[in-house]
Motif scaffolding. Structure first.
Motif, mmCIF file in Angstrom:
data_model
loop_
_atom_site.group_PDB
_atom_site.id
_atom_site.type_symbol
_atom_site.label_atom_id
_atom_site.label_comp_id
_atom_site.label_asym_id
_atom_site.label_seq_id
_atom_site.Cartn_x
_atom_site.Cartn_y
_atom_site.Cartn_z
ATOM 1 N N UNK B 261 -28.367 0.038 59.204
ATOM 2 C CA UNK B 261 -27.149 0.289 59.002
ATOM 3 C C UNK B 261 -26.448 1.380 59.381
ATOM 4 N N UNK B 262 -25.627 1.332 59.389
ATOM 5 C CA UNK B 262 -23.840 2.520 59.488
ATOM 6 C C UNK B 262 -23.372 2.425 58.189
ATOM 7 N N UNK B 263 -23.750 3.725 58.097
ATOM 8 C CA UNK B 263 -23.165 4.283 56.709
ATOM 9 C C UNK B 263 -22.110 5.086 56.526
ATOM 10 N N UNK B 264 -21.079 4.741 56.442
ATOM 11 C CA UNK B 264 -19.964 6.000 55.885
ATOM 12 C C UNK B 264 -19.974 6.940 56.197
ATOM 13 N N UNK B 267 -21.331 9.500 59.564
ATOM 14 C CA UNK B 267 -20.155 9.104 60.427
ATOM 15 C C UNK B 267 -19.276 10.204 60.343
ATOM 16 N N UNK B 289 -20.731 2.669 66.936
ATOM 17 C CA UNK B 289 -21.621 3.153 65.810
ATOM 18 C C UNK B 289 -22.820 2.188 65.827
#
Lengths: 363, 363
Positions: B261-264, B267, B289
């Motif tokens: 997963x791409x995590x805030x 980023x 992303x």
């Protein structure tokens, strides 16, 4: 296809579909034209119903319309849920408006004072009171306020529900792009095409780009807060809209641009402000970044009513940041114009002819 | 399908495909098994060929292998371009390593001194010298260094080129997941399955999550800088890899996690560091992303050579952050093992049996 419908609505966003629903429910034959229903500004919108937090200096008439429409939302949501058999994510926990720094709080307080002078329900809260309501808020917030009557709805649930309700009432959604008003033959034509109203009807509607993020709480649970949170974080304005699904909408830029690219600096500023206000958002998944185009107008207010010099054509566009909250009142008043021939006094400040009659003064 | 090939390679990433190419070119019949060629770590990787900037304390033997492989890259890229008829984005402008703050620079200098003691070509530069080379760098950078021999390649061009070269040499790519070594019947089986090597062969390979962004220069032009830029920005390590296409790869986190997963927060940190080092990146589009899983090992070095107690099985995995740069040397040495039966002395420190023979000591 309908042979010459009573009403042709151009644009199947929330405003267009709600007008179609209202007119069809009153017995009119209605066609709604759109190449991609629900793919415009509403696909990006957060769905805040915020007449109080959105009551800005110099927009008193708009504030009146926002307030009138927000007051219709509970009944509208209930009626729509019944008609469509679908929940639209209407939530009434209210909105917390917060300031991160002393400067942020000073700016916010100036606006709250104005909103209170208008008689709007905004209640200042100390940091400890904010954190009692939402422990997820950053401890270093300098202060905030509760706008208890500022609610939310989920635009991505709203649009399909409105379409279902409109279709169940007899309206027909016609795929395809309408590029000229003369291509549509109907008793009344409603221009509810968002930014497309400029090319279609010469209206002074321009795109105002908004970049928005969608986060998701990790582990499949709901977000760690229930209120809509809006705030100022080191001069950056941001809102955080939590959904039951675990989604949090983070927005939004306002840019005088007509592209829909997502730009690194905007994402950086939105994420920084979001995490400054609610630190746990750093742990949330970033699931979507996108940009949409709001239909802005010269005075930030919508354009509602008969087009000068175009008999049988009614504008319902230019809703800018307010398309979702203004959906019920727009639908009711425009349907009233069409079905009953009655122009509600609420419409007066938003008439298309307020910008003058020269088309070149509009652009 | 081949009837009992000489070599079965499990994994069609760069390492597996390059081994297949080398073996097929030497006349062996080769099958490569992968359910989704090129979809693993290489799809996320930036493609830095950076033995100097990646020469860390306590990894002297790995540094030797990285240096040996990087030296092979120019000829490897030329040969591959010829064999596949496709450019792989090999660029030789070199790498600038920079420090944003005084603390960042102090940390970087400690490492440069170590790298210089190893005889590696790293040349300190003053801020003005950095900006002469790359005017896009932030004026407030405190200092940096040039690693002129640290180059780059585009992994998303590399993988299809390697596949073409391998297939042209006669190798066959077999879709489908291999879950047990015994499901593959071949003279020699090569485990080049990245993180999959743990389940397949009991090797001590674990996923090390890396989150990466892809930006794109606005307006269709190339990025405003030519060197790979790596740096420390307020304690955050980041790299920026510019491509001719306008793409800039920004990476990367290193996390002991197995999700993608791409995590805030990740980023946010990557964007902040990137914009701190090269301010114009704020204006770039954020186009992608994503997260991938590097195959990490207990000592951060790859696992190369015959599996103890498993005749005919060779490991070529565990390349961690270094899969792209190590592709040529891995392919050459593993092909040498298979075709000539010769174990190059370079392989000695990376033998699978270095972790002991008890499987439970590996995990």
């Amino acid at each position: 296809m309908l042979s010459r419908p009573d009403v042709a609505v151009i644009g199947a966003g929330p405003v267009g579909l709600a007008i179609a629903w209202r007119c069809a429910a009153r017995g009119l034959r209605v066609a709604v034209h759109d190449p991609a229903p629900g793919s415009g500004a509403s696909h990006v919108a957060a769905g805040m119903l915020a007449p109080v937090a959105e009551a800005y200096f110099g927009e008193r008439e708009l504030t009146g319309l926002l307030t009138a429409s927000a007051a219709r939302w509970p009944a509208f949501a209930a009626e729509l849920t019944e008609a469509a058999g679908a929940d639209v994510g209407h939530r009434t926990e209210g909105t917390l408006v917060v300031g991160l720094t002393g400067d942020d709080l000073a700016e916010a307080r100036r606006l709250w004072a104005y909103q209170q002078r208008l008689g709007l329900p905004v209640t200042p809260l100390r940091p400890s009171q904010l954190r009692d309501r939402e422990p997820a808020l950053a401890p270093r917030l300098r202060g905030g306020a509760l706008a208890a009557t500022d609610h939310q709805v989920d635009p991505r649930r709203l649009v399909p529900a409105l379409r279902t309700a409109a279709e169940r009432a007899g309206a027909v959604v016609v795929p395809g792009l309408v590029t000229r008003l003369s291509d549509v033959d109907a008793g009344t034509v409603v221009v509810a095409a968002g930014c497309g109203a400029a090319a279609l009807a010469g209206l002074p509607v321009r795109p105002v780009k908004g970049q928005v993020l969608r986060l998701r709480a990790p582990g499949g649970g709901g977000p760690g807060f229930r209120h809509v949170i809006r705030g100022y974080a080191d001069g950056e304005r941001v809102y955080l809209v939590p959904r039951d699904s675990g989604e949090v909408v983070v927005g939004a830029t306002e840019e005088e641009r007509s592209d829909t690219t997502v730009v690194a600096g905007a994402v950086l500023r939105l994420l920084r402000a979001a995490v400054d206000l609610v630190p746990e958002l750093a742990e949330y998944d970033l699931v979507e970044t996108l940009a949409g185009l709001r239909p802005g107008t010269p005075d930030n207010a919508p354009i509602l009513g008969p087009l000068p010099g175009r008999p049988g054509v009614i504008a319902a566009t230019g809703h800018h940041r307010h398309g979702i909250v203004l959906t019920p009142v727009t639908a009711d008043l425009v349907a009233g114009l069409i079905v009953d021939g009655v122009a509600d006094p609420l419409l007066a400040p938003f008439r298309p002819d307020r910008f003058g009659t020269e088309e070149n003064t509009w652009n």
